[in-house]
Design an enzyme around this catalytic site. Structure first.
Site, PDB file in Angstrom:
ATOM      1  N   LYS A 206       0.822  -1.212   0.000  1.00  0.00           N
ATOM      2  CA  LYS A 206       0.000   0.000   0.000  1.00  0.00           C
ATOM      3  C   LYS A 206       0.856   1.262   0.000  1.00  0.00           C
ATOM      4  CE  LYS A 206      -2.664  -0.086   3.482  1.00  0.00           C
ATOM      5  NZ  LYS A 206      -1.866  -1.137   4.107  1.00  0.00           N
ATOM      6  N   THR A 208       3.969   1.551  -1.006  1.00  0.00           N
ATOM      7  CA  THR A 208       4.648   1.622  -2.295  1.00  0.00           C
ATOM      8  C   THR A 208       3.699   2.129  -3.375  1.00  0.00           C
ATOM      9  OG1 THR A 208       6.012  -0.258  -1.624  1.00  0.00           O
ATOM     10  CG2 THR A 208       6.006   0.282  -3.955  1.00  0.00           C
ATOM     11  N   ARG A 230       1.726   8.169   7.139  1.00  0.00           N
ATOM     12  CA  ARG A 230       2.034   8.090   8.566  1.00  0.00           C
ATOM     13  C   ARG A 230       3.537   7.963   8.795  1.00  0.00           C
ATOM     14  NH1 ARG A 230      -0.919   2.942  10.465  1.00  0.00           N
ATOM     15  NH2 ARG A 230      -0.504   2.351   8.321  1.00  0.00           N
ATOM     16  N   LYS A 241       8.331  -6.231  10.230  1.00  0.00           N
ATOM     17  CA  LYS A 241       7.854  -5.638   8.986  1.00  0.00           C
ATOM     18  C   LYS A 241       8.918  -4.831   8.253  1.00  0.00           C
ATOM     19  CE  LYS A 241       3.858  -3.006   7.278  1.00  0.00           C
ATOM     20  NZ  LYS A 241       4.457  -1.837   6.665  1.00  0.00           N
ATOM     21  N   ALA A 460      -3.114   0.895  12.949  1.00  0.00           N
ATOM     22  CA  ALA A 460      -4.446   0.700  12.379  1.00  0.00           C
ATOM     23  C   ALA A 460      -5.209  -0.437  13.027  1.00  0.00           C
ATOM     24  CB  ALA A 460      -4.336   0.454  10.879  1.00  0.00           C
ATOM     25  N   PHE A 491      -3.429  -1.078   6.860  1.00  0.00           N
ATOM     26  CA  PHE A 491      -3.907  -2.456   6.703  1.00  0.00           C
ATOM     27  C   PHE A 491      -5.044  -2.546   5.685  1.00  0.00           C
ATOM     28  CE2 PHE A 491      -2.064  -2.844  11.122  1.00  0.00           C
ATOM     29  CZ  PHE A 491      -0.916  -3.507  10.696  1.00  0.00           C
ATOM     30  N   PHE A 579       3.979  -8.505  -9.058  1.00  0.00           N
ATOM     31  CA  PHE A 579       5.293  -9.045  -8.688  1.00  0.00           C
ATOM     32  C   PHE A 579       5.876  -9.773  -9.901  1.00  0.00           C
ATOM     33  CE2 PHE A 579       4.081  -9.571  -3.899  1.00  0.00           C
ATOM     34  CZ  PHE A 579       3.928  -8.196  -3.805  1.00  0.00           C
ATOM     35  N   TRP A 608       6.891  -0.478  -8.397  1.00  0.00           N
ATOM     36  CA  TRP A 608       8.044  -0.927  -7.614  1.00  0.00           C
ATOM     37  C   TRP A 608       9.282  -1.007  -8.502  1.00  0.00           C
ATOM     38  CZ3 TRP A 608      11.111  -5.417  -7.901  1.00  0.00           C
ATOM     39  CH2 TRP A 608      11.989  -5.604  -6.818  1.00  0.00           C
TER      40      TRP A 608
END
Length: 755
Positions: A206, A208, A230, A241, A460, A491, A579, A608
């Protein structure tokens, strides 16, 4: 007189005869960055008893404000015949035009140039060209390969005035809140929220996608655009993470600055939160060990032979209905009411916080030192980003509003059933002082040079999971009516997006134009029955080989999250974050099923690997969707009973059959209703790994009852948060945390490793 006749502001300042050369130069430098001063004149000779180098003082004036035309730069340009942007000195210019005082004319010219470059919505911004590499290097290598623009230059490009910006080095800055008043009459831009399907533990990109989208809208589609994101907690950064600056060629830079201390906002919250915690236990201790008279005399001590209430103590007297200002005038009964908060230790809901994943602080015993005389109690730590003060920061609209919200925070209940606030404790003013800088949004940039506000970072799954209202509001004014502000909700759509609409949009008054729902083939396969995805472990073959049946089954989760977004009446664009292991057939299937489920559009993205260029199709879809009709609405009315609001969220968003209020939760419903807090919105604390309360239930679980084990009140922030299942409020570290990969090169002082 002339200046008043033509409508400009002119001020005459006379320096004292004792002024030194340094004092004169300093005085002029202090005026250089004022956006309300468009021209400066040095009247020679300088009348001082000290020897002053007039050339040095004259050259202290910025060339663009040198309306006398006497600085070395302007004089040099004149001698070369370069009259493009310099001012002609008054004497020769006066020979050419004697109809108007030339210095005033030059001041008007300076003001006109200023206005031309500060028109609302008109950005003259430079973008950074990416040097794409194959294969894509690590995030940290990419971040370091791009030299960010000086942040003061970026601020000027997006319409911020120099006195509205506080620099924190060369790559980050804080923005003063006085900009809100300056821009209040300007129309807002388009408002976009990025959310996602229910993620794997690895996350689905999200952040990215948010950054890739703004790079596409700005650097490639040439639209004014701001990202509002954030600030990440150091808990996940060093835990499981990693960082949250985006990834690949769609990042906020410098990523080390973004992922670590930034400008210290989270540390300020930690300090403020723990000051409250210390005040609670200290007050209970002192009330337990002192008489009423001794307690009162210490709370209102003698100073110069007199006792005097502080302003915050006068507020407490007013709350108690005691209309007295003389400490000696209180009766014994009034002294007792004023001095004793009489908190019930078992009712304390305020916890200490730490910005670290530390599972062993989930339950602790405090007060074990002999000096605390046996006054022990069970307590716990939360992670800092779950602090109510973080939520206050994210939901506040001004410094005054923040002061009021901090004062209303409820920390415990008295033995008589009355809510005890930070104002009652006398600490709310000190909290405001600790938070006075944190309230200012932080300005950074993306790899391609588009602006980013990084501000606030509530979790979140524990808190409401959205960046600050202030950052969004300022950005919407700066981009202008044709521009875009893209913010991210934490999230999945059932968590951050639901709270974005029902909590953040209620308090901000803002209405979003588009929802961007991020989906990945990987996560959809997991929801279709694929093997468990574990952070730090290789993906099973089902995720790296084509499997259309598994993928199609998993699209049920995407369908449900599209439905969740459409509950609020806003168009949904699905961003399929591709991906390298995804096949064409898989990506096409996801796009087809998203459109069939009611999405306005569904677009595959490669930001990406390609930066903004890989999200141009997404940007175009978002632009089209922003012009589509929408019918925004909230999910529930605030006037409904607490249990009914929880039930609506559980049934409509999670798909539960019903809710179950466990005894403690039922008690809190009755208590908060009695205390007058029943009209607050709901902020569910629930796992983000499933639509249900059980993290291992994937896809779209049905036939379940949602258990509510407790409810807490964040009265200052403005919501009640039910605790669902066994949701912890501070994460733990995994077997192999991310910090294994992080180190510092002592020679270059560069951070090495993965974020």
């Amino acid at each position: 007189l002339l200046s008043k006749q033509i409508g400009i502001n002119a001020t005459h300042m006379r320096l004292p005869k004792t002024a030194t050369e340094e004092e004169v130069s300093t005085h002029f430098r202090s005026k250089l960055h004022s956006e309300t001063i468009h021209g400066l004149i040095v009247q020679l000779p300088l009348d001082s008893i000290h020897k002053i180098d007039t050339e040095k003082v004259t050259n202290a004036v910025a060339p663009e404000k040198d309306v006398d035309g006497l600085t070395s730069i302007n004089a040099g340009k004149l001698s070369r015949g370069d009259l493009g942007d310099c001012f002609i000195p008054c004497t020769p210019n006066g020979c050419m035009d004697i109809t108007l005082n030339v210095c005033v004319q030059n001041t008007v010219l300076s003001a006109k140039r200023f206005l031309e470059t500060h028109q609302p919505g008109k950005w003259n911004i430079s973008y950074t060209k990416l040097n794409l590499q194959k294969p894509v290097p690590s995030d940290i290598v990419i971040s370091r390969s791009c030299v960010p623009k000086p942040v003061d230059r970026l601020a000027k490009e997006v319409g911020l005035l120099s006195d509205e910006v506080e620099l924190y080095g060369k790559t980050k800055a804080k923005v003063q809140l006085n900009i809100v008043k300056r821009l209040q009459a300007q129309p807002d831009g388009k408002y976009v929220v990025v959310t996602g399907i229910t993620p794997t533990p690895l996350g689905e990109g999200k952040s990215t996608t948010t950054i890739g989208l703004v790079q596409a809208l700005g650097a490639h589609m040439k639209l004014n655009v701001f990202a509002c994101v954030r600030q990440p907690s150091q808990g996940p950064t060093f835990g499981i993470k990693g960082g949250a600056a985006g990834g690949g060629y769609s990042q906020v830079i410098p990523m080390e600055e973004f992922n670590l201390h930034l400008t210290g906002d989270i540390h300020a919250i930690t300090a403020a939160n723990n000051l409250v915690a210390a005040a609670i236990d200290a007050r209970m201790f002192h009330e337990s060990t002192q008489s009423d008279k001794a307690l009162y005399n210490r709370l209102v001590p003698l100073s110069g032979g007199q006792r005097k209430f502080s302003p915050i103590q006068l507020n407490r007297l007013k709350k108690l209905g005691i209309e007295k200002t003389d400490p000696s005038a209180l009766t014994e009964e009034e002294i007792t009411r004023f001095a004793r908060l009489d908190m019930d230790p078992s009712s304390v809901t305020w916890q200490r916080v730490l910005d670290t994943n530390d599972r062993f602080l989930r339950k602790i015993t405090i007060g074990q030192s002999p000096t605390e005389k046996g006054y022990t109690r069970e307590a716990q730590f939360d992670i800092t980003v779950a602090s109510e003060i973080m939520a206050v920061l994210a939901l506040t609209s001004s410094l005054e509003d923040m002061r009021q919200r901090l004062a209303k925070m409820v920390v415990a209940t008295s033995r008589n059933g009355e809510p005890i606030t930070t104002e009652d404790l006398g600490v709310s003013g000190a909290l405001t002082v600790l938070m006075k800088d944190a309230i200012k949004p932080n300005l950074m940039q993306t790899l391609e040079g588009t602006p980013v506000f990084v501000h606030a970072g509530p979790f979140a799954n524990i808190a409401h999971g959205n960046s600050s209202i202030l950052a969004d509001k300022i950005a919407l004014k700066l981009v202008g009516p044709e521009g875009f502000v893209v913010t991210e909700a934490g999230f999945g759509a059932d968590i951050g997006m639901e709270k974005f609409f029902n909590i953040k949009c209620r308090y901000s008054g803002l209405r979003p134009h588009v929802v961007v729902l991020v989906a990945t083939v990987r996560a959809l396969k997991m929801h279709g029955g694929g093997p468990t995805v574990t952070a730090g472990m290789p993906l099973p073959k089902e995720y790296v080989e084509e499997n259309l049946e598994l993928l199609e089954n998993g699209c049920s989760n995407m369908r449900k999250q599209i439905e969740n977004a459409k509950h609020f009446g806003v168009p949904v664009v699905v961003a399929v974050n591709g991906f390298k292991t995804d096949t064409e057939a898989e990506l096409d299937l996801v796009c087809r099923m998203a459109k069939a489920a009611g999405a306005f559009d569904a677009v595959r993205c490669s930001h990406w690997a390609e930066g903004g260029a890989g999200a141009v199709a997404l940007g175009q879809a978002v632009q089209r969707a922003s012009e589509a009709p929408s019918n925004f609405k909230f999910l529930y009315d605030l006037e409904l009973p607490i249990a009914d609001k929880i039930r609506i969220i559980a049934q409509k968003i999670y798909g539960a059959d019903d809710i179950e209020l466990l005894p403690e939760a039922q008690h809190k419903v009755e208590l908060y209703t009695k205390q007058g807090f029943g009209g607050l919105p709901i902020c569910m604390a629930k796992t983000h790994l499933s639509l249900s309360h059980e993290a291992d239930k994937k896809g779209v679980p049905t036939g379940f009852i949602l258990p509510i084990r407790d409810i807490r009140a964040s009265v200052g922030a403005g919501f009640l948060f039910p605790l669902v299942g066994t949701m912890p409020t501070i994460p733990g570290l995994p077997t192999r945390p991310c910090f294994y990969d992080i180190d510092l090169d002592p020679e270059t002082e560069q951070v090495n490793g993965l974020f």
